[in-house]
Design an enzyme around this catalytic site. Structure first.
Site, PDB file in Angstrom:
ATOM      1  N   HIS A 140       0.821  -1.208   0.000  1.00 17.16           N
ATOM      2  CA  HIS A 140       0.000   0.000   0.000  1.00 17.16           C
ATOM      3  C   HIS A 140       0.857   1.261   0.000  1.00 17.16           C
ATOM      4  O   HIS A 140       2.066   1.235   0.290  1.00 17.16           O
ATOM      5  CB  HIS A 140      -0.970   0.013   1.188  1.00 17.16           C
ATOM      6  CG  HIS A 140      -0.322   0.139   2.538  1.00 17.16           C
ATOM      7  ND1 HIS A 140       0.181   1.322   3.020  1.00 17.16           N
ATOM      8  CD2 HIS A 140      -0.117  -0.780   3.525  1.00 17.16           C
ATOM      9  CE1 HIS A 140       0.665   1.147   4.236  1.00 17.16           C
ATOM     10  NE2 HIS A 140       0.504  -0.132   4.566  1.00 17.16           N
ATOM     11  N   CYS A 194       2.943  -4.460   6.949  1.00 14.27           N
ATOM     12  CA  CYS A 194       2.631  -4.288   5.528  1.00 14.27           C
ATOM     13  C   CYS A 194       3.893  -3.930   4.741  1.00 14.27           C
ATOM     14  O   CYS A 194       4.946  -3.645   5.308  1.00 14.27           O
ATOM     15  CB  CYS A 194       1.596  -3.179   5.347  1.00 14.27           C
ATOM     16  SG  CYS A 194      -0.041  -3.614   5.976  1.00 14.27           S
TER      17      CYS A 194
END
Length: 434
Positions: free
Chosen positions: A325, A343
């Protein structure tokens, strides 16, 4: 006159008998008598059944649909043709053995239907015979249903498994596998894998060829998935495999490579999970994407690690919440330091580029992490080597699929595997911690 006529009839009968006796005593081979084919063919089943036998027997009711139809030639007979008429929607097909001695239906018989089987063949002398059998399958009260994940006409990445979910546990797993057919526009080798008793997945040995059309046919109606429990509906679906989009992220070099169509297209700086929250190793698949997505974690609200953020251009690859992301707040660390909560942080423009290309089933591999990946935390079929995947099949057979459908084959008969990681397949043991 009356007595003389009677005498002539008697004498004529004696002469005929004598002539017949004389013919039987003549030397040489007597001519064979030609049977009337129509008369033989029209004889009742009890007369010709000694040459052709049909199971289920005529008049049978509530027969087990899982057993299918079998025609057997006995006492020197041979089978030439078998036809099945049914009140159901799907035609019944079967295979005749090489020696014309047996015929068996390909799949289980659909439930709650009537059938008339006509078997034609020859007796031991080569003369035609025909036998029929009519019977009925029951409408079972104990049933199971099956769902497929793939959507009609949808497009998926080259790592996408075919995923089936059953409404109740399956114990006769081999019978279910044998009822499944896969048709592909390009040749594909793969296998079925049971993840428990209610989840069955198909995975190719190597990643799917790009731009492959896939049709799935589950001939599950009549399959006995567990004792006394039957499938009552078939399941079909068609979808497409799109372009090859493969991401590889290294937690030590702080870079991710993005391969498009088998070629390196991008090499971006990243920041992965910090020491206390490392991104787990493994070859995953993209599960979904959202722009934006709200991410909440790091402990209880009010504690130092707590976060509640709207994140842009987010592509998920684990159920527990790992994404590729956009992370404008960590751009200064991307390429040098791991600071995320697990992440893969990307520069905003790069995250958007990947987001726009990604579809479910695109492979994502995380390397060099001190944390091992968890099985079933996402679509983790590519954690397993080909041999491990084969071991998860109840038939222990591979699947060869192509434009004409699929067959179960011995793994030893397969051509050598030429796929190599990361573009063609995954690395065995890829989920182990570094």
């Amino acid at each position: 006159m009356h007595g003389s006529r009677t005498g002539r009839i008697a004498i004529a009968a004696l002469m005929a008998a004598a002539a017949l006796l004389a013919a039987g005593c003549q030397s040489g081979t007597p001519a064979a008598t030609q049977l009337n084919p129509t008369a033989v063919a029209s004889r009742p089943a009890t007369t010709v059944a000694k040459y052709l036998e049909i199971s289920p027997a005529p008049g049978a009711k509530d027969v087990n649909p899982a057993n299918g139809i079998t025609v057997t030639a006995v006492h020197g007979g041979k089978i030439t043709n078998v036809s099945v008429k049914t009140t159901g929607d799907d035609p019944v097909t079967g295979t005749l053995s090489a020696g014309q001695k047996s015929w068996h239906s390909t799949y289980a018989l659909p439930t709650d239907s009537s059938y008339t089987v006509t078997a034609a063949g020859t007796n031991s002398s080569g003369h035609p015979v025909t036998v029929t059998s009519s019977f009925r399958t029951p409408n079972p009260s104990d049933t199971f249903a099956t769902e497929i994940y793939e959507g009609a006409g949808a497009t998926y990445g080259v790592g996408m498994p075919i995923m089936l979910t059953f409404s109740s546990p399956i114990t006769n797993k081999a019978a279910v596998e044998r009822s499944l057919q896969i048709t592909t526009s390009k040749p594909v080798i793969g296998a079925w894998y049971w993840d428990g008793s209610e989840q069955l997945d198909f995975r190719p040995r190597d990643f799917w060829p790009a731009d492959t059309t896939v049709s799935f046919d589950g001939h599950l109606n009549g399959v006995e998935g567990a004792p006394g429990r039957y499938g009552v509906h078939d399941l079909t679906q068609s979808f497409t495999i799109g372009q090859s989009l493969i991401a590889v992220a290294n937690t030590s070099t702080h870079r991710t490579q993005i391969y498009v169509g088998g070629k390196l297209a991008y090499n971006w700086p990243i920041s992965t999970g910090r020491t206390t929250m490392p991104t787990p190793d493994g070859t995953y698949l993209t599960v979904q994407k959202n722009n934006p997505v709200r991410m909440i974690g790091g402990g209880k609200k009010g504690t130092p690690g707590y976060y509640n953020e709207l994140v842009n251009w987010a592509v998920r690859f684990t159920y527990s919440g790992d994404y590729y992301h956009s992370a404008p707040w960590s751009v200064v660390d991307q390429g040098t330091t791991n600071v995320s909560h697990g992440c893969v942080n990307l520069p905003p423009a790069d995250a958007e580029t990947y987001y726009q290309m990604a579809i479910p089933g695109d492979p994502i591999t995380i390397e060099s992490s001190p944390k091992a990946g968890d099985w079933d935390d996402g679509w983790t079929e590519w954690f397993l080597s080909w041999q491990q995947y084969l071991a998860g099949s109840a038939t222990h057979r591979a699947v060869e699929a192509g434009p004409s459908g699929s067959t179960l084959v011995s793994p030893s008969s397969l051509p050598a595997d030429t796929g190599s990681a990361p573009l063609g397949t995954s690395t065995p043991g890829n989920y182990f911690a570094a």
